[in-house]
Design a protein around this motif. Structure first.
Motif, PDB file in Angstrom:
ATOM      1  N   GLY A  83      36.358  23.759  28.740  1.00 36.82           N
ATOM      2  CA  GLY A  83      35.291  23.500  27.759  1.00 36.82           C
ATOM      3  C   GLY A  83      34.783  24.792  27.150  1.00 36.82           C
ATOM      4  O   GLY A  83      34.548  24.885  25.937  1.00 36.82           O
ATOM      5  N   ILE A  84      34.623  25.802  27.988  1.00 39.70           N
ATOM      6  CA  ILE A  84      34.125  27.103  27.511  1.00 39.70           C
ATOM      7  C   ILE A  84      35.103  27.705  26.510  1.00 39.70           C
ATOM      8  O   ILE A  84      34.708  28.192  25.450  1.00 39.70           O
ATOM      9  N   ALA A  85      36.389  27.607  26.834  1.00 38.04           N
ATOM     10  CA  ALA A  85      37.401  28.156  25.923  1.00 38.04           C
ATOM     11  C   ALA A  85      37.425  27.338  24.629  1.00 38.04           C
ATOM     12  O   ALA A  85      37.474  27.899  23.536  1.00 38.04           O
ATOM     13  N   ARG A  86      37.376  26.036  24.757  1.00 36.24           N
ATOM     14  CA  ARG A  86      37.451  25.164  23.577  1.00 36.24           C
ATOM     15  C   ARG A  86      36.296  25.437  22.619  1.00 36.24           C
ATOM     16  O   ARG A  86      36.463  25.539  21.418  1.00 36.24           O
ATOM     17  N   GLU A  87      35.094  25.576  23.183  1.00 32.24           N
ATOM     18  CA  GLU A  87      33.909  25.814  22.343  1.00 32.24           C
ATOM     19  C   GLU A  87      33.803  27.268  21.894  1.00 32.24           C
ATOM     20  O   GLU A  87      32.879  27.627  21.175  1.00 32.24           O
ATOM     21  N   GLY A  88      34.685  28.111  22.387  1.00 34.85           N
ATOM     22  CA  GLY A  88      34.621  29.529  22.030  1.00 34.85           C
ATOM     23  C   GLY A  88      33.362  30.192  22.570  1.00 34.85           C
ATOM     24  O   GLY A  88      32.858  31.159  21.997  1.00 34.85           O
ATOM     25  N   LEU A  89      32.851  29.696  23.715  1.00 37.30           N
ATOM     26  CA  LEU A  89      31.609  30.246  24.267  1.00 37.30           C
ATOM     27  C   LEU A  89      31.835  31.578  24.970  1.00 37.30           C
ATOM     28  O   LEU A  89      30.896  32.324  25.210  1.00 37.30           O
ATOM     29  N   ALA A  90      33.057  31.850  25.367  1.00 39.42           N
ATOM     30  CA  ALA A  90      33.374  33.142  25.988  1.00 39.42           C
ATOM     31  C   ALA A  90      34.796  33.522  25.617  1.00 39.42           C
ATOM     32  O   ALA A  90      35.629  32.653  25.351  1.00 39.42           O
ATOM     33  N   GLN A  91      35.047  34.813  25.610  1.00 38.49           N
ATOM     34  CA  GLN A  91      36.405  35.297  25.354  1.00 38.49           C
ATOM     35  C   GLN A  91      37.110  35.659  26.664  1.00 38.49           C
ATOM     36  O   GLN A  91      38.321  35.698  26.740  1.00 38.49           O
ATOM     37  N   TYR A  92      36.298  35.968  27.691  1.00 35.87           N
ATOM     38  CA  TYR A  92      36.859  36.394  28.980  1.00 35.87           C
ATOM     39  C   TYR A  92      36.232  35.611  30.128  1.00 35.87           C
ATOM     40  O   TYR A  92      35.132  35.058  29.994  1.00 35.87           O
ATOM     41  N   ALA A  93      36.949  35.599  31.268  1.00 37.08           N
ATOM     42  CA  ALA A  93      36.388  35.093  32.517  1.00 37.08           C
ATOM     43  C   ALA A  93      36.466  36.228  33.540  1.00 37.08           C
ATOM     44  O   ALA A  93      37.372  37.068  33.478  1.00 37.08           O
ATOM     45  N   ASP A  94      35.504  36.255  34.440  1.00 40.10           N
ATOM     46  CA  ASP A  94      35.385  37.354  35.399  1.00 40.10           C
ATOM     47  C   ASP A  94      34.934  36.761  36.730  1.00 40.10           C
ATOM     48  O   ASP A  94      34.381  35.653  36.780  1.00 40.10           O
ATOM     49  N   ILE A  95      35.182  37.476  37.833  1.00 39.74           N
ATOM     50  CA  ILE A  95      34.780  37.010  39.173  1.00 39.74           C
ATOM     51  C   ILE A  95      34.421  38.230  40.017  1.00 39.74           C
ATOM     52  O   ILE A  95      34.997  39.309  39.829  1.00 39.74           O
ATOM     53  N   PHE A  96      33.462  38.059  40.932  1.00 41.68           N
ATOM     54  CA  PHE A  96      33.046  39.144  41.820  1.00 41.68           C
ATOM     55  C   PHE A  96      33.880  39.027  43.096  1.00 41.68           C
ATOM     56  O   PHE A  96      33.594  38.199  43.968  1.00 41.68           O
ATOM     57  N   CYS A  97      34.933  39.833  43.194  1.00 35.57           N
ATOM     58  CA  CYS A  97      35.809  39.822  44.364  1.00 35.57           C
ATOM     59  C   CYS A  97      35.243  40.827  45.362  1.00 35.57           C
ATOM     60  O   CYS A  97      35.389  42.036  45.175  1.00 35.57           O
ATOM     61  N   GLU A  98      34.562  40.346  46.379  1.00 34.35           N
ATOM     62  CA  GLU A  98      33.866  41.247  47.310  1.00 34.35           C
ATOM     63  C   GLU A  98      33.646  40.542  48.643  1.00 34.35           C
ATOM     64  O   GLU A  98      33.534  39.311  48.691  1.00 34.35           O
ATOM     65  N   LYS A  99      33.544  41.330  49.688  1.00 34.43           N
ATOM     66  CA  LYS A  99      33.256  40.794  51.019  1.00 34.43           C
ATOM     67  C   LYS A  99      31.985  39.934  50.958  1.00 34.43           C
ATOM     68  O   LYS A  99      30.973  40.361  50.395  1.00 34.43           O
TER      69      LYS A  99
END
Ligand code: NIG
Ligand code: FE
Length: 420
Positions: free
Chosen positions: A211-227
């Protein structure tokens, strides 16, 4: 449509800084910008139309009658700063955590106790889209006055479907003239409701991607990879789904512990991997293979009372195109790229020229804008700063003041003759 005459000329430029070529500027080349002394520059329709020596530009410029003519008084002109990593949309502040940190609580201790990101989530969920946009625009306005002309903004303080979408819509609703790149950072922490079911939370964030991609609400996705946050497997699952949904990917990795997030990000073609305090040679090699831009966040190290620094020379020797960013967030309250530039010198031991590359051209590549931002070059967006100094070195060297005199975005003068 491209205007047919130049509508802006900057002349009497003491030193104009830009970079050779068209790609990101890697390793040693970062220390060798192109410096034109006695320069001028023209723009038309928001794009740079000519850059060169003063006499040559006057001779060849095709100025429209109403063209704006700015005498730079022999001062420095550089590309507008690009801040490629911020969490600029959030509610509340966390100044009270300073005392806890000073008594010895670590960043992860505070998060574990429901503070940190989770505290900001509480303060953010209660705000409307309009309220969030107002707060964001105040911050973007401060960034702009300190010379930032393009910025990446992450969601990540909602941690539920509604609030994460509201944060991205708040970014979309911004009326700031900065160029904004939005990143969906739904997996920024595990919210208390899902404390024992992180994979279910991740599934919910994955379901939002399309949905986010379809609506153009964001160009990137990110995640906090951490202990204690998300592991490498979860990082792979989320970022693969993001790619499938058509989003670009980024990763917060190797900030406190090395869980392998950088290698996962690189293997999925991440545009950047950010933090990298405890990255190893293998991580750097993976970034080199995938063309992932390493983004360092020196103010974050300061705010978590971390005395170590990332392996800047290792990054340079591997010919990676290093970028730097504010990481603006409630734990690291800084809008000014100039402050980051000073830390990059005194803490990361980068030279002023390397720092300029890291906060313009390479930062633009870290958010996918490298083909039109970060250089002063014909055809590029006319995002330009006039500084108050005779060389860029002064910006790094003389800290705690604002060196920006004039901010131009897309060929429009936004701020002019600013006070020290
Ligand atoms: O990049 N490390 C994760 N996220 C942010 C901090 C967010 C917060 O503490 O509110 C960062 O440093
Ligand atoms: Fe961050």
């Amino acid at each position: 449509m491209m205007a047919d005459k130049d509508d802006l000329i900057l002349h009497n430029i003491g030193r104009l800084y830009t970079f050779r070529g068209e790609g990101a500027v890697a390793g040693k080349a970062m220390d060798s910008p192109v410096i034109i002394e006695g320069a001028a520059l023209t723009a038309r329709g928001g794009k740079i139309s000519m850059v060169g020596r003063e006499e040559e530009v006057w001779e060849r410029a095709d100025l429209g009658e109403a063209a704006e003519c700015i005498d730079c008084g022999g001062r420095v002109v550089v590309p507008g700063f690009v801040d490629p990593h911020t969490h600029a949309v959030f509610g509340g502040t966390r100044e009270f955590e300073l005392a806890m940190k000073l008594k010895g609580a670590s960043y992860l201790d505070i998060l574990e106790a429901g503070g940190g990101i989770l505290r900001t989530v509480k303060d953010t969920r209660s705000l409307s889209t309009e309220e969030l946009t107002t707060l964001l625009d105040e911050r973007l306005d401060r960034m702009l006055r300190y010379g930032t002309t393009s910025v990446e903004i992450k969601s990540g303080y909602g941690l539920d479907r509604e609030t994460e979408l509201r944060l991205l819509r708040a970014v979309r609703g911004s009326s700031s003239p900065l160029t904004k790149v939005a990143t969906f950072l739904g997996p920024h922490a595990v919210p208390p409701e899902y404390r024992d079911r992180p994979d279910e939370f991740l599934d919910m964030m994955i379901e939002m991607l399309e949905g986010i991609a379809r609506e153009g609400l964001a160009q990137y996705a990110d995640i906090f990879c951490e202990k204690g946050v998300f592991n490498a497997e979860q990082t792979r699952r989320f970022l693969s789904a993001a790619r499938e949904a058509g989003l670009g990917v980024k990763v917060h990795s190797d900030e406190i512990e090395n869980l392998g997030g950088t290698i996962v990000g690189a293997s999925l073609g991440a545009v950047s991997a950010d933090h990298l305090l405890v990255s190893t040679e293998k991580d750097l090699e993976a970034m080199k293979r995938s063309g992932t831009v390493p983004v360092l966040l020196p103010a974050t190290l300061m705010t978590i009372f971390e005395d170590r620094v990332p392996d800047v020379r290792g990054i340079m020797e591997m010919d990676l195109p290093l970028a730097i960013a504010t990481d603006l967030n409630p734990n690291c309250m800084v809008e000014s790229m100039q402050f980051i530039q000073t830390l990059a010198c005194y803490r990361l031991r980068m030279t002023p020229n390397e720092i300029l590359a890291a906060s313009t051209v390479n930062a633009a590549f870290a958010i996918g804008l490298g083909d039109r931002k970060g250089r002063l070059k014909e055809g590029y967006d006319a995002d330009i700063l006039i500084l108050k100094d005779p060389s860029f070195d002064h910006v790094v060297y003389h800290f705690g003041v604002n060196h920006v005199d004039t901010v131009i975005i897309n060929g429009k003068v936004i701020e002019r003759d600013m006070e020290w």
